[in-house]
Design an enzyme around this catalytic site. Structure first.
Site, mmCIF file in Angstrom:
data_model
loop_
_atom_site.group_PDB
_atom_site.id
_atom_site.type_symbol
_atom_site.label_atom_id
_atom_site.label_comp_id
_atom_site.label_asym_id
_atom_site.label_seq_id
_atom_site.Cartn_x
_atom_site.Cartn_y
_atom_site.Cartn_z
ATOM 1 C CE LYS A 173 -2.402 -8.104 5.204
ATOM 2 N NZ LYS A 173 -1.364 -8.991 4.822
ATOM 3 N N GLY B 247 0.782 -1.218 -0.163
ATOM 4 C CA GLY B 247 -0.110 -0.096 -0.129
ATOM 5 C C GLY B 247 0.733 1.492 0.009
ATOM 6 N NE ARG C 192 5.813 -10.266 5.312
ATOM 7 C CZ ARG C 192 5.345 -9.372 4.518
ATOM 8 N NH1 ARG C 192 6.141 -9.057 3.434
ATOM 9 N NH2 ARG C 192 4.089 -9.052 4.798
ATOM 10 C CG ASN D 298 3.511 -10.140 1.179
ATOM 11 O OD1 ASN D 298 3.826 -9.050 0.499
ATOM 12 N ND2 ASN D 298 2.089 -10.461 1.489
ATOM 13 N NE ARG E 283 -1.693 -7.960 11.928
ATOM 14 C CZ ARG E 283 -0.742 -7.666 11.009
ATOM 15 N NH1 ARG E 283 0.096 -6.519 10.850
ATOM 16 N NH2 ARG E 283 -0.527 -8.386 9.812
ATOM 17 C CE LYS F 186 -12.559 -0.421 -13.341
ATOM 18 N NZ LYS F 186 -12.961 0.814 -14.071
HETATM 19 C C1 MV4 Z 1 -5.850 -2.058 -4.727
HETATM 20 C C2 MV4 Z 1 -7.074 -1.735 -4.501
HETATM 21 C C3 MV4 Z 1 -8.121 -1.548 -5.510
HETATM 22 N N1 MV4 Z 1 -7.933 -1.832 -6.762
HETATM 23 N N2 MV4 Z 1 -5.415 -2.529 -6.303
HETATM 24 C C4 MV4 Z 1 -3.588 -1.910 -0.554
HETATM 25 C C5 MV4 Z 1 -2.585 -2.733 -0.309
HETATM 26 C C6 MV4 Z 1 -1.919 -2.976 -1.362
HETATM 27 N N3 MV4 Z 1 -1.211 -4.217 -1.212
HETATM 28 C C7 MV4 Z 1 -2.644 -2.676 -2.422
HETATM 29 N N4 MV4 Z 1 -4.056 -2.265 -2.069
HETATM 30 C C8 MV4 Z 1 -5.013 -1.989 -2.844
HETATM 31 N N5 MV4 Z 1 -4.646 -2.193 -4.039
HETATM 32 C C9 MV4 Z 1 -6.645 -2.113 -7.266
HETATM 33 N N6 MV4 Z 1 -6.285 -2.548 -8.455
HETATM 34 C C10 MV4 Z 1 -7.271 -1.527 -3.161
HETATM 35 C C11 MV4 Z 1 -6.228 -1.834 -2.331
HETATM 36 C C12 MV4 Z 1 -6.639 -1.386 -0.966
HETATM 37 C C13 MV4 Z 1 -6.929 -2.179 0.120
HETATM 38 C C14 MV4 Z 1 -6.549 -3.624 -0.151
HETATM 39 C C15 MV4 Z 1 -6.634 -4.495 0.790
HETATM 40 C C16 MV4 Z 1 -6.676 -3.839 2.177
HETATM 41 C C17 MV4 Z 1 -7.222 -2.712 2.226
HETATM 42 C C18 MV4 Z 1 -7.060 -1.858 1.235
HETATM 43 C C19 MV4 Z 1 -7.337 -0.590 1.500
HETATM 44 C C20 MV4 Z 1 -7.294 0.419 0.527
HETATM 45 C C21 MV4 Z 1 -6.901 0.134 -0.749
#
Ligand code: MV4
Length: 449
Positions: A237, A165, A292, A290, A337, A201
């Site tokens: 998380k 993120g 790990r 990930n 957590r 997207k």
């Molecule tokens: C995204 C998404 C929606 N669409 N990618 C957040 C963590 C990072 N690993 C990628 N993340 C996201 N990627 C696309 N194409 C929304 C998130 C996201 C999110 C993902 C998992 C848990 C919480 C989140 C909170 C905001 C955005």
């Protein structure tokens, strides 16, 4: 098998690795900064070496100090835990040059999956669904605008060197693209020394579902089911569970098979996680890998009965995996957590634990390095304990978590326990209707005066 493992980490995960080593009859070496001399991982390790002053950059990220510690103690392997150097391909390479075994995947795979644009390509090549987006990092605003017009807004800009993120930007319309791309590139350059950006997207409020995978040194790859990790704040998380309330057996099998295909394609070794986004219509898309062991690994341990940290050590020592993919998980596990932070403002709250009574009882597990009178130092992350509740079904796991949160007594600092109690009693959480928009939609992040 290894004779002596150096643990290149601190806190609860260092202690968790010591527990696994002790069960396997392996000697342990703890490393610590001067701020962690009274930490339980130091107390319980067979040997310990101070590797530097409190700031992580000078201690837990100090590769030469850690390798010196391994050499003077005669360790034959290094376990990196999570965070710090766990996904540092250079560290894994240097260890191998020093004839120290690395308990993790091959450095080339760490590097390839660490480049999120490259990981997307690997997923595509393995026939794993990815969201519509750029094949290569973007060359400029023109290309970004053309691609977004084709895919349709909203889109998301992500740093190739990012992950978890960090360095993400949502773009709602064509008029915002040029500015957002420039900002994203500058931020990524500053944060990672790599300004490359790719585009996807944007899915609105998907679920975050990840699969636990394992590869051995003989080419076998398995998955051990999923974890639902949709309850997050600022990409941290807060609550994880297994199984996900959203998956049918068919979808689980399909997603698990996709995770295994990607790992087979990159010849993945040791423990890993494939993160997916799951849309409300049941479509899933690869997000990142990930390389790990993860903070939330206990929920998988509780429902599979497998000690994942012991398995990491056994696999790194060359033992073949004898388990099959998607073995029947039993019951339900939830992890909260518990952070040293104010439950409403989320301001960090380091300091002395004047009282510390972790709960016990049926179906309750607490992974922690804390104890009464322990002082949580201000230099590292705020995780004090992981509280894991297990039940024969989700309702029993929820009831046990509520009971255990209510019996967890911590005095002297603020913790996130009251925050978890509010979530656990929310009707939508109890019904399993959770996604990445849950906390904001239900007012859990609202500013309080
Ligand atoms: C995204 C998404 C929606 N669409 N990618 C957040 C963590 C990072 N690993 C990628 N993340 C996201 N990627 C696309 N194409 C929304 C998130 C996201 C999110 C993902 C998992 C848990 C919480 C989140 C909170 C905001 C955005």
């Amino acid at each position: 098998m290894f004779k002596k493992i150096l643990i290149a980490n601190r806190g609860e995960i260092a202690l968790r690795i010591i527990q696994a080593c002790r069960e396997l009859g392996i000697q342990t070496v703890a490393v610590c900064s001067t701020a962690d001399r009274d930490s339980l991982h130091v107390t319980y390790a067979d040997e310990d070496v101070c590797i530097g002053p409190p700031p992580s950059a000078a201690s837990y990220l100090n590769i030469s100090s850690i390798i010196s510690a391994a050499e003077i103690t005669g360790a034959d392997a290094v376990h990196p835990g999570y965070g710090f150097l766990a996904e540092n391909a250079h560290f894994a390479e240097v260890l191998k040059e020093c004839r120290l075994a690395w308990i993790g995947p091959r450095p080339e795979v760490i590097r390839a999956m660490g480049d999120k644009a490259q990981a997307r390509q690997a997923a595509t090549a393995a026939g794993v669904p990815v969201l519509p987006g750029s094949r290569e990092p973007l060359a400029g605003a023109e290309e970004a605008r053309a691609l977004a017009a084709e895919i349709g807004y909203p889109v998301i800009l992500k740093a190739a060197a990012g992950g978890g993120g960090r360095g993400m930007r949502i773009v709602a319309a064509d008029s915002e693209m040029e500015g957002q791309l420039a900002t994203a590139g500058e931020e990524a350059q500053k944060a990672f020394g790599d300004g490359r950006i790719y585009l996807e997207k944007y899915l609105v409020e998907p679920r975050h579902i990840e699969f636990q995978v394992f590869g051995d040194l003989h080419g076998k790859v398995i998955h051990l089911g999923e974890r639902e990790c949709s309850i997050q704040r600022r990409h941290q998380k807060l609550i994880e569970e297994s199984p996900s309330p959203a998956l049918t057996p068919e979808l689980r099998e399909e997603m698990g098979a996709a995770a295994v295909r990607l790992c087979e394609a990159v010849r993945y070794e040791n423990a890993g996680t494939i993160e997916f986004l799951l849309d409300a219509d049941g479509s899933f898309y690869f997000m990142e890998m990930n390389t790990r062991i993860q903070v939330e690994h206990p929920v998988t341990e509780m429902v599979t009965g497998i000690d994942l940290v012991k398995l990491q050590i056994q696999v790194a020592a060359g033992q073949p995996l004898t388990l099959a993919s998607g073995l029947a998980a039993r019951g339900h596990a939830i992890e909260c957590r518990i952070n040293a932070e104010h439950p409403e403002t989320f301001v960090p709250s380091p300091g002395k634990l004047k009282t510390f009574h972790p709960p016990g009882g049926p179906g309750t597990r607490v992974d922690t390095h804390a104890y009464e009178d322990y002082v949580i130092p201000p230099y590292y992350d705020s995780l004090v304990a992981k509280l894991i509740a297990y039940g024969s079904d989700r309702a029993e796991a929820v009831a046990r978590m509520q009971r255990a949160l209510g019996m967890f007594v911590v005095e002297g600092i603020y913790t996130s326990i009251p925050f978890h109690q509010r979530i656990l009693q929310h009707p939508e959480f109890i019904a399993g209707r959770i996604d990445t928009g849950f906390l904001s939609r239900h007012g859990f992040l609202a500013d309080k005066k």
